[in-house]
Each structure stands twice: as C-alpha cells, then as structure tokens.
Design an enzyme around this catalytic site. Structure first.
Site, short mmCIF file in Angstrom:
data_model
loop_
_atom_site.label_atom_id
_atom_site.label_comp_id
_atom_site.label_asym_id
_atom_site.label_seq_id
_atom_site.Cartn_x
_atom_site.Cartn_y
_atom_site.Cartn_z
N ARG A 64 0.86 -1.19 0.00
CA ARG A 64 0.00 0.00 0.00
C ARG A 64 0.89 1.24 0.00
NH1 ARG A 64 -4.57 0.32 4.49
NH2 ARG A 64 -2.85 0.78 5.90
N SER B 73 -12.63 -2.85 -0.32
CA SER B 73 -12.85 -2.27 1.00
C SER B 73 -14.34 -2.01 1.19
CB SER B 73 -12.08 -0.96 1.15
OG SER B 73 -10.70 -1.17 1.13
N LYS C 112 -6.50 5.89 7.99
CA LYS C 112 -7.77 6.31 7.38
C LYS C 112 -8.20 7.63 8.01
CE LYS C 112 -8.34 2.59 4.84
NZ LYS C 112 -8.33 2.62 3.36
#
Length: 215
Positions: free
Chosen positions: A40, A113, A142
């Site tokens: 990521r 997700s 997040k």
C-alpha cells in the site's frame, strides 16, 4: 480466493516503512506467517509504485511466491498486472469489479474495502474474491474516517464470510484483538502494530498464535 485462507493479512505500508526497508519488512512479515501481503503506497501514483519495483522491490513477487503468499497491490490494477502480482485491492470509490477485470483479467484476486453491512453484501453479490471490513476503530491510515464499531461483524461473517474471506481492519492491535475476535471476526488486517514493532517477525507470530488459538 480459497475459503481456507489464513487469518492474518499483512500490509507493507509506505506510510510506515521507508523505501529502503520495504524488502526487509516484507521478509519479516512473511516469515511471521501472514497469509496475504499487500503493498500500500498512498500518496503515490502508479508510475511511482512501478518505480519502486524496478528499484527496491524487484524481489518482492519472488519472495511471496516462494512463501506461498499472494501479493496484492493496493489501488493500481495496472501495476499488479505489470509486476505479476496475484491480486489488486480497491476501495469503494475505485470503480467496479468489471472495470478492474478489464485490466487484469479473470485470474487475478480482486478485493474490495467495505464500511457497512450493505457494502459487504454488495461486494459479495458483485463477485469480489474477498473484502476488508472496517475501519473498526479510528486509525491514522484512514484519516477523517470514524470507526464503524464491532456490532456488525457477526452479521457480516454470517452473510458474507460464509462465501468469501472477510478481513476486519482498522485500528486492530494486540490489546484489542481478543475483543474483535469475541465480536465474531475470523480474519484480521493489522498494520501499525506490526510495522512499528521492535521485532516484526515475532510480533507477527504472536498475533497469529492468538488468532489460531481463538478460532
């Protein structure tokens, strides 16, 4: 994705790991027993991620193959295809499964997700191979997204987890893992608690022991 996929999903997150340390950290996560490894690289475009593979990540696909662990690329189907990864993971705003399949074909793992029970059901109906469900708790990865809590985990497992793997994600750490499992989770993603550990391999083994003991 296999229904018996292991319970721990590892993420090689460039927000926590310096570029020159990515392979070392990947090796530790693989040795510790993650069932899936995702790269990521938020804040980077596909060209920058490809550059990482041409530079410091040349051996990552090989390492994952030798460990028998699928390599997933976050956000970029074209990168997953170019480097021979096993799959790609996309968010709610990253298009449809059919759009991703148009790039990567039918043989690649594609995950989604999800942030609610309905989104989880929709992902199953659309045909995704697995889902991430969360963030359960607020998490620095997040920013601005509140935690969704634990109350829907059991329902997601009942309605979706009986068909495809469900990985709970978001703020999960060793000190709240038992609570997450008691709420019905069977698989989890843990990011910062592993990447910031003094001994990543042993921290991964310890989490995996908790997961396999409680399941």
């Amino acid at each position: 994705m296999k229904s018996d996929t292991g319970p721990l999903y590892g993420i090689l997150d460039t927000g926590y790991v310096e570029k020159q340390d990515l392979l070392r950290v990947a090796e530790a996560l693989l040795a510790g027993g993650v069932a899936i490894l995702q790269l990521r690289a938020k804040g980077h475009d596909s060209a920058a991620v490809l550059s990482m593979f041409q530079d410091t990540l040349t051996d990552l696909p090989r390492m994952c193959r030798e460990a028998g662990v699928p390599l997933i690329i976050n956000d970029f189907p074209e990168v997953a295809l170019a480097i021979g990864a096993d799959g790609v993971h996309i968010g709610q705003d990253d298009g449809s499964l059919s759009q991703v399949r148009a790039t990567v074909g039918d043989g690649m793992i594609v995950g989604r997700s999800t942030h609610s029970l309905q989104q989880a059901k929709d992902a199953l109906a659309e045909g995704f191979d697995y889902i991430g469900f969360g963030p359960l708790f607020p998490t620095p990865t997040k920013q601005g997204r509140p935690g969704i809590g634990l109350e829907n985990i059991a329902e997601v497992e009942k309605n979706v987890g009986s068909h495809i793997p469900v990985f709970c994600i978001g703020g999960i750490k060793p000190d709240n893992l038992e609570l997450v499992l008691a709420s019905g989770a069977r698989r989890v993603v843990i990011v910062s608690a592993l990447l910031q550990a003094q001994d990543i391999e042993n921290a991964t083994r310890s989490v995996l022991k908790t997961l396999t003991t409680d399941l």
